[in-house]
Design a protein around this motif. Structure first.
Motif, PDB file in Angstrom:
ATOM      1  N   HIS A 191       0.842  -1.201   0.000  1.00 48.76           N
ATOM      2  CA  HIS A 191       0.000   0.000   0.000  1.00 48.76           C
ATOM      3  C   HIS A 191       0.881   1.256   0.000  1.00 48.76           C
ATOM      4  O   HIS A 191       0.637   2.195   0.769  1.00 48.76           O
ATOM      5  CB  HIS A 191      -0.919   0.027   1.224  1.00 48.76           C
ATOM      6  CG  HIS A 191      -1.925  -1.082   1.244  1.00 48.76           C
ATOM      7  ND1 HIS A 191      -2.875  -1.255   0.270  1.00 48.76           N
ATOM      8  CD2 HIS A 191      -2.123  -2.085   2.143  1.00 48.76           C
ATOM      9  CE1 HIS A 191      -3.617  -2.303   0.556  1.00 48.76           C
ATOM     10  NE2 HIS A 191      -3.190  -2.835   1.686  1.00 48.76           N
ATOM     11  N   GLN A 192       1.906   1.267  -0.834  1.00 46.39           N
ATOM     12  CA  GLN A 192       2.908   2.322  -0.777  1.00 46.39           C
ATOM     13  C   GLN A 192       2.437   3.618  -1.414  1.00 46.39           C
ATOM     14  O   GLN A 192       1.715   3.596  -2.421  1.00 46.39           O
ATOM     15  CB  GLN A 192       4.184   1.847  -1.486  1.00 46.39           C
ATOM     16  CG  GLN A 192       5.461   2.307  -0.835  1.00 46.39           C
ATOM     17  CD  GLN A 192       5.608   1.717   0.572  1.00 46.39           C
ATOM     18  OE1 GLN A 192       5.054   0.686   0.885  1.00 46.39           O
ATOM     19  NE2 GLN A 192       6.357   2.401   1.400  1.00 46.39           N
ATOM     20  N   ASP A 200       5.474  -7.376  -4.847  1.00 44.68           N
ATOM     21  CA  ASP A 200       4.324  -6.657  -4.306  1.00 44.68           C
ATOM     22  C   ASP A 200       3.790  -7.457  -3.123  1.00 44.68           C
ATOM     23  O   ASP A 200       3.163  -8.499  -3.288  1.00 44.68           O
ATOM     24  CB  ASP A 200       3.247  -6.501  -5.380  1.00 44.68           C
ATOM     25  CG  ASP A 200       2.081  -5.637  -4.899  1.00 44.68           C
ATOM     26  OD1 ASP A 200       2.040  -5.295  -3.696  1.00 44.68           O
ATOM     27  OD2 ASP A 200       1.208  -5.310  -5.717  1.00 44.68           O
ATOM     28  N   THR A 259       1.589  -6.409  -0.887  1.00 40.77           N
ATOM     29  CA  THR A 259       0.267  -5.975  -0.427  1.00 40.77           C
ATOM     30  C   THR A 259      -0.686  -7.148  -0.208  1.00 40.77           C
ATOM     31  O   THR A 259      -1.334  -7.232   0.848  1.00 40.77           O
ATOM     32  CB  THR A 259      -0.337  -4.955  -1.405  1.00 40.77           C
ATOM     33  OG1 THR A 259       0.530  -3.822  -1.508  1.00 40.77           O
ATOM     34  CG2 THR A 259      -1.708  -4.496  -0.924  1.00 40.77           C
ATOM     35  N   GLU A 309      -2.333  -8.198   3.416  1.00 41.18           N
ATOM     36  CA  GLU A 309      -3.780  -8.260   3.615  1.00 41.18           C
ATOM     37  C   GLU A 309      -4.209  -9.639   4.106  1.00 41.18           C
ATOM     38  O   GLU A 309      -5.084  -9.765   4.968  1.00 41.18           O
ATOM     39  CB  GLU A 309      -4.503  -7.905   2.311  1.00 41.18           C
ATOM     40  CG  GLU A 309      -4.446  -6.433   1.952  1.00 41.18           C
ATOM     41  CD  GLU A 309      -5.066  -5.554   3.023  1.00 41.18           C
ATOM     42  OE1 GLU A 309      -6.144  -5.903   3.547  1.00 41.18           O
ATOM     43  OE2 GLU A 309      -4.464  -4.510   3.351  1.00 41.18           O
ATOM     44  N   ARG A 345       4.778  -4.944   8.352  1.00 38.69           N
ATOM     45  CA  ARG A 345       5.259  -4.586   7.008  1.00 38.69           C
ATOM     46  C   ARG A 345       6.778  -4.734   6.920  1.00 38.69           C
ATOM     47  O   ARG A 345       7.306  -5.321   5.982  1.00 38.69           O
ATOM     48  CB  ARG A 345       4.878  -3.137   6.674  1.00 38.69           C
ATOM     49  CG  ARG A 345       3.395  -2.876   6.518  1.00 38.69           C
ATOM     50  CD  ARG A 345       3.179  -1.422   6.142  1.00 38.69           C
ATOM     51  NE  ARG A 345       1.780  -1.035   6.198  1.00 38.69           N
ATOM     52  CZ  ARG A 345       1.156  -0.313   5.280  1.00 38.69           C
ATOM     53  NH1 ARG A 345       1.820   0.100   4.221  1.00 38.69           N
ATOM     54  NH2 ARG A 345      -0.109   0.013   5.404  1.00 38.69           N
ATOM     55  N   GLY A 360       1.640   3.598   4.753  1.00 40.90           N
ATOM     56  CA  GLY A 360       0.868   3.744   3.541  1.00 40.90           C
ATOM     57  C   GLY A 360       0.507   5.173   3.196  1.00 40.90           C
ATOM     58  O   GLY A 360      -0.379   5.414   2.381  1.00 40.90           O
ATOM     59  N   ASP A 361       1.181   6.139   3.824  1.00 40.94           N
ATOM     60  CA  ASP A 361       0.926   7.542   3.507  1.00 40.94           C
ATOM     61  C   ASP A 361       2.263   8.276   3.453  1.00 40.94           C
ATOM     62  O   ASP A 361       3.315   7.654   3.429  1.00 40.94           O
ATOM     63  CB  ASP A 361      -0.019   8.180   4.530  1.00 40.94           C
ATOM     64  CG  ASP A 361       0.486   8.027   5.963  1.00 40.94           C
ATOM     65  OD1 ASP A 361       1.712   7.946   6.170  1.00 40.94           O
ATOM     66  OD2 ASP A 361      -0.355   7.977   6.888  1.00 40.94           O
TER      67      ASP A 361
END
Length: 270
Positions: free
Chosen positions: A64-65, A93, A95, A99, A122, A201-202
């Motif tokens: 979720h980069q 990947d 992600t 999840e 992560r 992720g932000d």
């Protein structure tokens, strides 16, 4: 903050590259694997590894980069591959893996604790991925932590980005990392980017999380080594020194060897 006039980038560059080459040769491994985040530490580390002439695998591992991180990582990898024929890259990947993990474990009603725990997950998924690539290619997992992160405030994940085989830049302050990265022509977009661990992720920066920037933390680390205390300062300096002291204290478990319960010999006698 390190004075650029007293920083011998050329000699330090040569010293680290020789150290890397000697270590890999003595360990009888083929080369290095580095996780590429789009940040300055991983950019510098991978460039130093590439300079050894040994195979250097750059691995991008988005979870979720933020798009800006991905773009900087790709820019650096492409630049490095154009400069060094021994550099290759992989993209994993993670992600979907992340999840899946989240859906297999119980959650927590404490959102702050949950988010921090997942951020560390992560980092640990990425560590596992790097060791996978290291295993199949005969490479060393190369750490990207600098001195203030690794030995000042402990701003890394235990057994995440702290799980490595060797640490070539861990004796360089962040300001020294910037000077050496500039000397080695790391992309300008990375040199100018705000430091971030990329675990949420932000685009939140390290300063947002810590409450102080690296120049301030370097100052506090140096003052602490002189034996100073928070009472010696006022205003912003006192605040920064308090932040540094608190993080240095609570993160000692990351910086010291794992405690081992030593059994008295007399208790082992039959």
């Amino acid at each position: 903050m390190t004075n650029s006039n007293s920083f011998n980038a050329e000699k330090i560059n040569q010293h680290i590259v020789k150290w890397l080459l000697d270590y890999a040769t003595n360990a009888k491994v083929k080369g290095f694997v580095v996780g590429i985040s789009g940040g300055i530490d991983s950019a510098l580390t991978s460039t130093l590894c590439a300079q050894t002439g040994l195979p250097t695998l750059c691995v991008e591992m988005p979870i979720h980069q933020a798009e800006s991180h991905v773009n900087r990582a790709n820019e650096h990898i492409n630049q490095l591959k154009s400069r060094f024929s021994n550099v290759t890259n992989e993209r994993a990947d993670l992600t979907p893996v992340f999840e899946t993990f989240k859906h297999q474990v119980t959650s927590s009603e404490n959102e702050a604790v949950l988010n921090l725990s997942l951020a560390n997950v992560r980092a640990r998924l990425r560590m596992t991925t790097l060791y996978y690539f290291a295993g199949i290619h005969g490479l060393l997992v190369t750490g990207t932590g600098n001195k203030i992160e690794d030995f000042g405030v402990g701003f890394f994940t235990k057994y995440g980005d702290g799980g490595v085989d060797l640490s070539p830049i861990a004796d360089l302050m962040k300001s020294e990392v910037r000077l050496l990265a500039k000397y080695l022509h790391v992309p300008e977009s990375i040199l100018k980017a705000k430091p971030t661990d990329g675990l949420f992720g932000d685009d939140r920066s390290d300063e947002d999380q810590i409450g102080a920037n690296y120049e301030e933390l370097e100052w506090a680390m140096l003052e602490s080594e002189k034996g100073k205390t928070e009472d010696d300062f006022s205003g912003r300096q006192a605040t920064v020194f308090s932040i540094y002291t608190r993080l240095n204290t609570i993160n000692q478990h990351k910086m010291i060897p794992i405690p081992v319960c030593i059994i008295p010999k007399i208790l082992k006698q039959i």
